[in-house]
Design a protein around this motif. Structure first.
Motif, mmCIF file in Angstrom:
data_model
loop_
_atom_site.group_PDB
_atom_site.id
_atom_site.type_symbol
_atom_site.label_atom_id
_atom_site.label_comp_id
_atom_site.label_asym_id
_atom_site.label_seq_id
_atom_site.Cartn_x
_atom_site.Cartn_y
_atom_site.Cartn_z
ATOM 1 N N TYR A 196 4.068 -17.712 -2.294
ATOM 2 C CA TYR A 196 4.498 -16.388 -3.220
ATOM 3 C C TYR A 196 5.762 -16.816 -3.849
ATOM 4 N N VAL A 197 6.338 -17.986 -3.856
ATOM 5 C CA VAL A 197 7.494 -18.164 -4.703
ATOM 6 C C VAL A 197 7.025 -19.025 -6.025
ATOM 7 N N SER A 198 5.966 -19.407 -5.980
ATOM 8 C CA SER A 198 5.585 -20.024 -7.196
ATOM 9 C C SER A 198 5.786 -19.306 -8.628
ATOM 10 N N GLY A 199 6.253 -19.898 -9.715
ATOM 11 C CA GLY A 199 6.434 -18.909 -10.976
ATOM 12 C C GLY A 199 5.504 -18.285 -11.461
ATOM 13 N N ASN A 200 4.261 -19.182 -11.485
ATOM 14 C CA ASN A 200 2.984 -18.402 -12.019
ATOM 15 C C ASN A 200 2.344 -17.172 -11.373
ATOM 16 N N THR A 201 3.198 -16.658 -10.179
ATOM 17 C CA THR A 201 2.805 -15.589 -9.309
ATOM 18 C C THR A 201 3.730 -14.499 -9.584
ATOM 19 N N ARG A 202 4.873 -14.752 -10.351
ATOM 20 C CA ARG A 202 6.199 -13.774 -10.411
ATOM 21 C C ARG A 202 5.469 -12.479 -10.991
ATOM 22 N N GLU A 203 4.600 -11.993 -12.016
ATOM 23 C CA GLU A 203 3.930 -10.644 -12.283
ATOM 24 C C GLU A 203 3.302 -10.095 -11.085
ATOM 25 N N LYS A 204 2.614 -10.898 -10.423
ATOM 26 C CA LYS A 204 2.080 -10.626 -9.050
ATOM 27 C C LYS A 204 2.903 -9.910 -7.977
ATOM 28 N N GLN A 205 4.064 -10.988 -7.852
ATOM 29 C CA GLN A 205 4.906 -10.351 -6.888
ATOM 30 C C GLN A 205 5.605 -9.106 -7.307
ATOM 31 N N ILE A 206 5.865 -9.083 -8.428
ATOM 32 C CA ILE A 206 6.404 -7.846 -9.002
ATOM 33 C C ILE A 206 5.577 -6.543 -8.470
ATOM 34 N N GLU A 207 4.295 -6.733 -8.637
ATOM 35 C CA GLU A 207 3.111 -5.674 -8.297
ATOM 36 C C GLU A 207 3.387 -5.134 -6.699
ATOM 37 N N MET A 208 3.375 -6.369 -6.090
ATOM 38 C CA MET A 208 3.176 -6.171 -4.720
ATOM 39 C C MET A 208 4.655 -5.706 -4.335
ATOM 40 N N GLU A 209 5.752 -5.958 -4.910
ATOM 41 C CA GLU A 209 7.060 -5.277 -4.514
ATOM 42 C C GLU A 209 6.965 -3.970 -4.796
ATOM 43 N N LYS A 210 6.240 -3.261 -5.994
ATOM 44 C CA LYS A 210 6.045 -1.936 -6.336
ATOM 45 C C LYS A 210 5.209 -1.334 -5.207
ATOM 46 N N ALA A 211 4.161 -1.685 -4.840
ATOM 47 C CA ALA A 211 3.295 -1.104 -3.946
ATOM 48 C C ALA A 211 4.114 -1.007 -2.373
ATOM 49 N N CYS A 212 4.597 -2.073 -2.097
ATOM 50 C CA CYS A 212 5.300 -1.971 -0.759
ATOM 51 C C CYS A 212 6.571 -0.962 -0.815
ATOM 52 N N THR A 213 7.359 -0.857 -1.691
ATOM 53 C CA THR A 213 8.578 0.172 -2.120
ATOM 54 C C THR A 213 7.884 1.549 -2.040
ATOM 55 N N GLY A 214 6.740 1.766 -2.780
ATOM 56 C CA GLY A 214 6.166 3.158 -2.716
ATOM 57 C C GLY A 214 5.841 3.520 -1.417
ATOM 58 N N HIS A 215 5.149 2.545 -0.638
ATOM 59 C CA HIS A 215 4.843 2.918 0.762
ATOM 60 C C HIS A 215 6.108 3.239 1.568
ATOM 61 N N LEU A 216 6.979 2.277 1.448
ATOM 62 C CA LEU A 216 8.362 2.770 2.151
ATOM 63 C C LEU A 216 9.026 4.141 1.805
ATOM 64 N N LYS A 217 8.969 4.434 0.670
ATOM 65 C CA LYS A 217 9.351 5.595 0.174
ATOM 66 C C LYS A 217 8.591 6.809 0.762
ATOM 67 N N ARG A 218 7.347 6.541 1.023
ATOM 68 C CA ARG A 218 6.418 7.929 1.504
ATOM 69 C C ARG A 218 6.450 7.739 2.994
ATOM 70 N N ILE A 219 6.973 7.029 3.571
ATOM 71 C CA ILE A 219 7.196 6.968 4.789
ATOM 72 C C ILE A 219 8.402 7.105 5.530
ATOM 73 N N GLY A 220 9.380 7.491 4.665
ATOM 74 C CA GLY A 220 10.942 7.596 4.668
ATOM 75 C C GLY A 220 11.550 6.418 5.306
ATOM 76 N N ALA A 221 11.308 5.226 4.994
ATOM 77 C CA ALA A 221 12.058 3.980 5.191
ATOM 78 C C ALA A 221 12.661 3.188 3.996
ATOM 79 N N PHE A 222 12.796 3.944 3.095
ATOM 80 C CA PHE A 222 13.315 3.162 1.925
ATOM 81 C C PHE A 222 14.938 3.054 2.066
ATOM 82 N N LEU A 223 15.491 2.111 1.653
ATOM 83 C CA LEU A 223 17.071 2.037 1.531
ATOM 84 C C LEU A 223 17.534 2.074 0.336
#
Length: 482
Positions: A196-223
């Motif tokens: 998951y820290v491989s350089g060629n997966t960076r764009e994928k990791q950004i998407e995963m972060e976006k999805a997780c962040t959206g989830h945290l916002k929806r469940i009231g856990a976003f800091l």
């Protein structure tokens, strides 16, 4: 049981796909079978769902539009999957009995021509890591896909669907080997863990972060900032910093670790505390020699039940511990004589409660090996505390403001103890990052994670998922008070 199922299977070659289809085409509850492929597939009685990105939100939407049955069966592994006797009926039976949003199961794995059970783990609220193993096949209620409204994700669509399903209900594991999967990735776990820290997966990791962040916002856990400020003068310490090394039976590496600390050049006083957890291989004698020369504080705990976290507590609560407690594993080394100075400077620059550096992976001879430099770019200043719930580690070396560490305390375990503390700190305080390598992480055959079997991997993953679950609930509670 009158419900029916539409199956969607990712194309993985003509022969393998045909074998999978032949194994399920006569299952009575299956209404329609679709193959997800970038080009039309000619298999009798099977429709092709054209997609270049099977894990995308576009593909998930296509599946939801195609599906007419009450349940959707997804097999998204790019490898051959064999369905066990009544496997689909068993998934459907449990889904109907419980009314859950998604059901998955253990499976049998064929790797290097060896067949073995592959248990997976129970999904928790904190199972937010995007590499959670749901096995090769999952059964969703169709309405879960119909109500899925995420868009614009090429790689994180399926991950986002799992999060969406968890908000709608329970994801249930059946502890039975319902399927057999031919595993083509034969690397050891220690080699996979850096994917998951491989350089060629960076764009994928950004998407995963976006999805997780959206989830945290929806469940009231976003800091989000501002975070509490640290008063470094609230308590007096005899030295500015203490390097802490917990060790047990590391006769081959402990001298290198200690000497890398002794070479540090700083404009402040520091000491080295080594907590020797009852070594039996000669490590104790080596440390005793250093201690005689006055170069380190050698602690042998009275307790015999300490893990790495417990050894850390022994050092942190020692009266000789400095204002900042800085980590060094007994296998590893600081990469330069300026490492300690850089870490302490970062505390004052950013007024943070914890500092995490970057490291370079090397072999026993200190030669660079893949993945090379690991700087955890997925930790961004604006969203690091949230993304920390998705990733499986925070990086190294780690350093802490000692007084806060004494308040939080470190779990007495030998895996994930640093991750648990880092999550707890990030809930309230800023964590500073150093993105240049200041540490050499030595990978060799005696590392504790060098070749873990599936049961130990599951134990480790369950613990970190539990830590995430606890932290997730703590954040929701905190945000509900504000």
């Amino acid at each position: 049981m009158n419900q029916t199922v539409d199956a969607f299977i990712v194309y993985n070659g003509e022969t393998e796909t045909l074998k999978t289809i032949c194994g399920i085409r006569d299952i009575p509850v299956l209404q329609n079978i679709y193959v997800i492929s970038s080009k039309p597939v000619k298999i009798t009685g099977v429709e092709t769902l054209i997609s270049d990105q099977p894990f995308s939100t576009v593909t998930i939407k296509q599946i939801s539009e195609k599906c007419k049955a009450g349940y959707v069966l997804l097999s998204m592994q790019n490898t051959q999957v064999e369905f066990g006797l009544f496997a689909v009926e068993r998934l459907l039976q449990v889904a109907e009995n419980i009314g859950t949003t998604m059901v998955y199961s253990d499976y049998t794995e064929i790797k290097n021509n060896i067949c073995s059970p592959h248990p997976v783990t129970d999904y928790q609220h904190g199972s937010l890591r995007d590499d959670f193993n749901f096995g090769p096949v999952q059964l969703f209620r169709t309405d879960v896909l119909k109500l899925f409204d995420e868009e614009g994700l090429k790689w994180a669509g399926l991950y986002s669907l799992y999060l969406h399903a968890s908000r709608m209900g329970e994801l249930v594991r059946i502890p039975e080997n319902l399927f057999t999967m031919h595993e083509t990735d034969t690397r050891k776990q220690a080699e996979k863990q850096f994917d998951y820290v491989s350089g060629n997966t960076r764009e994928k990791q950004i998407e995963m972060e976006k999805a997780c962040t959206g989830h945290l916002k929806r469940i009231g856990a976003f800091l989000q900032p501002p975070f509490k400020e640290i008063d470094f003068d609230s308590k007096k310490f005899n030295v500015e910093a203490s390097v802490i090394i917990p060790v047990k039976n590391r006769i081959k590496t402990i001298t290198d670790a200690v000497e890398s600390v002794m070479k540090q050049k700083t404009n402040f006083l520091f000491n080295l505390i080594v907590v020797d957890n009852h070594s039996t291989d000669g490590t104790t004698n080596v440390l005793a020699g250093f201690a005689q020369n006055g170069t380190l504080i050698h602690i042998i705990p009275e307790r015999k039940d300490l893990g790495i976290g417990g050894c850390w507590n022994e050092a942190v609560f020692n009266r000789q511990c400095g204002k900042f407690a800085v980590q060094l594993d007994s296998d590893d080394l600081y990469s330069s004589e300026k490492t300690l100075q850089k870490i302490i400077d970062k505390f004052y620059e950013e007024k943070c409660a914890m500092v995490i550096g970057s490291y370079q992976t090397v072999n026993f001879a200190l030669e660079e090996i893949p993945p090379g430099i690991v700087n955890h770019q997925e930790w961004t200043p604006g969203n690091g505390p949230n993304n920390a719930l998705r990733i499986n580690g925070l990086g190294a070396p780690r350093a802490f403001y000692t007084q806060l560490l004494r308040e939080i305390k470190i779990p007495n375990v030998s895996y994930g103890e640093d991750y648990a503390v880092g999550l707890a700190i990030s809930r309230e305080y800023k964590i500073g990052r150093i993105y240049e390598p200041v540490y050499l992480c030595r990978r060799w055959e005696d590392n504790t994670d060098a070749a873990l079997d599936i049961h130990k991997q599951n134990t480790n993953n369950i613990y970190k998922d539990r830590v995430r679950t606890i932290e997730l609930k703590a954040r929701i509670k905190k945000l509900n008070r504000t």
